[in-house]
Design a protein around this motif. Structure first.
Motif, short mmCIF file in Angstrom:
data_model
loop_
_atom_site.label_atom_id
_atom_site.label_comp_id
_atom_site.label_asym_id
_atom_site.label_seq_id
_atom_site.Cartn_x
_atom_site.Cartn_y
_atom_site.Cartn_z
N ASN A 1 0.69 -0.99 0.37
CA ASN A 1 0.40 -0.21 -0.31
C ASN A 1 0.61 1.52 -0.09
N CYS B 1 2.76 1.31 -3.85
CA CYS B 1 1.92 2.43 -4.52
C CYS B 1 0.91 3.31 -4.46
N TYR B 2 0.47 3.61 -3.23
CA TYR B 2 -0.32 4.95 -3.22
C TYR B 2 -0.16 5.65 -1.68
N ALA C 1 -1.59 10.47 -6.23
CA ALA C 1 -2.77 9.41 -5.05
C ALA C 1 -3.68 9.69 -5.87
N ILE D 1 -3.84 7.23 -9.09
CA ILE D 1 -3.69 5.58 -9.08
C ILE D 1 -5.05 5.42 -8.43
N THR D 2 -5.46 5.72 -7.44
CA THR D 2 -6.89 5.57 -6.83
C THR D 2 -7.88 5.27 -8.48
#
Length: 107
Positions: free
Chosen positions: A31, A34-35, A82, A85-86
């Motif tokens: 987590n 990646c974010y 961020a 990415i989501t």
């Protein structure tokens, strides 16, 4: 072909029991890598006699306020990345849902 580090981390985590401490380490690693690193802010309590001027932004409005709690951004803070990415993850899920629906599958 080179292995994808985060894919390996996630696959390794799936093979662990949730009670295994390594499970949580791998989850946090995946987590954060990646974010989370791009959205990290660190809460800091200033002294009651030393409030700081902070900016508050919400939709179309913004204002300033004096507060004893501030959240300075971490070194890699970059909310645009961020958010992308989501958003990319949601897009991939929507594409997958459409592909399943197009083949008369159910979601």
């Amino acid at each position: 072909m080179r292995d994808d580090f985060f894919r390996k981390v996630i696959e390794e985590r799936k093979g662990k029991e949730k009670s295994d401490p390594l499970y949580y380490f791998l989850k946090i690693l995946a987590n954060a890598g990646c974010y989370g690193i791009y959205a990290e802010v660190n809460r800091h309590q200033t002294g009651k006699n030393d409030p700081k001027q902070i900016g508050i932004f919400s939709g179309d409005g913004s204002r300033t306020e004096r507060n004893c709690v501030v959240e300075p951004p971490a070194p890699w803070y970059f909310p645009s990345v961020a958010a992308l990415i989501t958003a990319g993850g949601r897009l991939l899920l929507a594409v997958l849902e459409r592909m399943v629906t197009d083949t008369d599958g159910t979601t």
